[in-house]
Design an enzyme around this catalytic site. Structure first.
Site, PDB file in Angstrom:
ATOM      1  N   ARG A 152      -8.136   8.108  18.750  1.00  0.00           N
ATOM      2  CA  ARG A 152      -8.359   6.679  18.567  1.00  0.00           C
ATOM      3  C   ARG A 152      -7.215   5.985  17.823  1.00  0.00           C
ATOM      4  NH1 ARG A 152     -13.910   5.187  18.786  1.00  0.00           N
ATOM      5  NH2 ARG A 152     -13.195   3.072  18.388  1.00  0.00           N
ATOM      6  N   PRO A 175     -14.152  12.077   9.729  1.00  0.00           N
ATOM      7  CA  PRO A 175     -13.999  13.045   8.631  1.00  0.00           C
ATOM      8  C   PRO A 175     -14.257  12.405   7.264  1.00  0.00           C
ATOM      9  CG  PRO A 175     -12.055  12.997  10.061  1.00  0.00           C
ATOM     10  CD  PRO A 175     -12.915  11.854  10.456  1.00  0.00           C
ATOM     11  N   GLU A 176     -15.055  13.076   6.469  1.00  0.00           N
ATOM     12  CA  GLU A 176     -15.329  12.636   5.104  1.00  0.00           C
ATOM     13  C   GLU A 176     -14.794  13.716   4.157  1.00  0.00           C
ATOM     14  OE1 GLU A 176     -19.451  11.300   4.784  1.00  0.00           O
ATOM     15  OE2 GLU A 176     -19.488  10.822   6.909  1.00  0.00           O
ATOM     16  N   ARG A 210     -25.182  -5.139  -9.109  1.00  0.00           N
ATOM     17  CA  ARG A 210     -24.835  -5.204  -7.677  1.00  0.00           C
ATOM     18  C   ARG A 210     -26.089  -5.332  -6.829  1.00  0.00           C
ATOM     19  NH1 ARG A 210     -19.526  -4.662  -6.920  1.00  0.00           N
ATOM     20  NH2 ARG A 210     -18.476  -3.867  -8.768  1.00  0.00           N
TER      21      ARG A 210
END
Ligand SMILES: [Zn+2]
Length: 279
Positions: free
Chosen positions: A110, A2-3, A153
Site C-alpha cells: 500500500r 503492524p503494531e 478527556r
C-alpha cells in the site's frame, strides 16, 4: 496493520542479523518512502556506516548507525521487512544492502510506510518526543500515568489508546484486546474512568501486548516475519475480529461497532456500554 508486538517481533529477528554489519547501500526505488527528503540525501547519510543496534520506540524501528545517525522506519499499514527474500519481494520499495552479502527488503504493497533520518541523539529524541508518549512495556505505564494523561478527556477510551502521543505502539487489535481484558467498554470516556479502571487498563495493555509478542505478532493481511512466516496471534484474539462468536469469559456473542472511527469488537456483558446521556 503492524503494531508494537509485530514491530518488536521483526526487531528481535533482525537485530542479530543486522547489528555489527555495515550498511553498504540503501536502495530507495520509491521516493515517497522518504519524502520530503530526497532519496540521495538519506542514502548519502547512511551508506557505509556500521549498524550499532536495531532499536524500537512505539511502532518505529530504528537503525542506530555509527556517529549518531538514525534511520527511523515505520511500517504503517502494510509494510514489513524481509531478510533475503527468495524470490525478490514483490512491492519492494527499499533495500538495505549489508556488507556480508545479505539484504533486507522493505516490502509495502500500500506504500504508506516511511523512512526518516535523524542526525544526532537530540534530533532523534526530539523527533520521537513530538510523536510518542509512554512506551507501554516499560514501567512508565502505570494506572497513575494513564489517569494523568486521561484527565479531563472526553474522547472514548479507544481513541485515547490509539493516540500514539499517549501510549506508543497500541493500534486497533491491541486496543480491543486490552479493553476486553480490563472489562472497559471502548466508548467510555477516557477521563471518566475510575482509578481502579486505569490500573486495570495499564495492566491489560501490557498483558495484551505480551500475548501478541509471545505469538510472534498477528498476521491478518500483509505482516510477515523477517523470514516470510506469519505470526500466530490472530488465532488467539479474545474479541478482535470475533463478531458473533461467544465471549471467552461469559459466552455472550461478541459485537462489532465503530469507535474512534475504527471497527471495534467487545463483549457488552463483560464491558458494559456507558449509559447514553439524555438531552
Ligand atoms: Zn463476556
Amino acid at each position: 496493520m503492524p503494531e508494537l508486538p509485530e514491530v518488536e517481533t521483526l526487531r528481535r529477528q533482525l537485530a542479530p542479523l543486522m547489528a555489527g554489519r555495515t550498511l553498504d547501500a540503501l536502495e530507495i526505488s520509491d521516493p515517497r518512502w522518504c519524502a520530503p527528503l530526497a532519496p540521495e540525501a538519506i542514502q548519502d547519510a547512511v551508506a557505509h556506516r556500521r549498524i550499532e543496534r536495531l532499536g524500537r520506540r512505539g511502532k518505529y524501528l530504528i537503525a542506530e548507525l555509527e556517529d549518531e545517525v538514525f534511520l527511523l522506519m515505520h511500517l504503517r499499514m502494510t509494510g514489513t521487512l524481509l531478510y533475503d527474500p527468495q524470490p525478490p519481494a514483490r512491492y519492494q520499495r527499499v533495500r538495505l544492502v549489508l556488507d556480508d552479502g545479505h539484504d533486507v527488503a522493505f516490502r509495502d504493497p500500500r506504500r504508506f510506510g516511511t523512512g526518516e533520518l535523524a542526525v544526532g541523539i537530540e534530533a532523534r529524541d526530539a523527533f520521537l518526543a513530538a510523536r510518542l508518549g509512554i512506551e507501554p512495556l516499560s514501567d512508565e505505564l502505570t494506572g497513575a500515568a494513564l489517569a494523568r494523561r486521561a484527565k479531563g478527556r472526553r474522547a472514548p477510551v479507544k481513541a485515547f489508546l490509539l493516540d500514539q502521543r499517549h501510549i506508543a505502539g497500541v493500534g486497533n487489535i491491541y486496543a480491543d484486546e486490552a479493553l476486553f481484558r480490563a472489562g472497559i467498554h471502548p466508548l467510555r470516556r477516557a477521563g471518566a474512568l475510575t482509578r481502579a479502571q486505569h490500573e486495570a487498563l495499564a495492566a491489560a495493555v501490557q498483558a495484551a501486548l505480551r500475548a501478541g509478542l509471545d505469538a510472534g505478532g498477528a498476521t491478518i493481511d500483509d505482516f510477515r516475519h523477517a523470514d516470510g512466516q506469519s505470526g500466530a496471534f490472530q488465532d488467539e484474539f479474545l474479541v478482535h475480529r470475533r463478531r458473533g462468536e461467544p465471549c471467552p469469559q461469559c459466552g455472550t456473542a461478541i459485537v462489532k461497532f465503530v469507535a474512534a472511527g475504527r471497527g471495534t469488537y467487545a463483549c457488552e456483558a463483560c464491558q458494559p456500554r456507558p449509559r447514553r446521556r439524555l438531552g
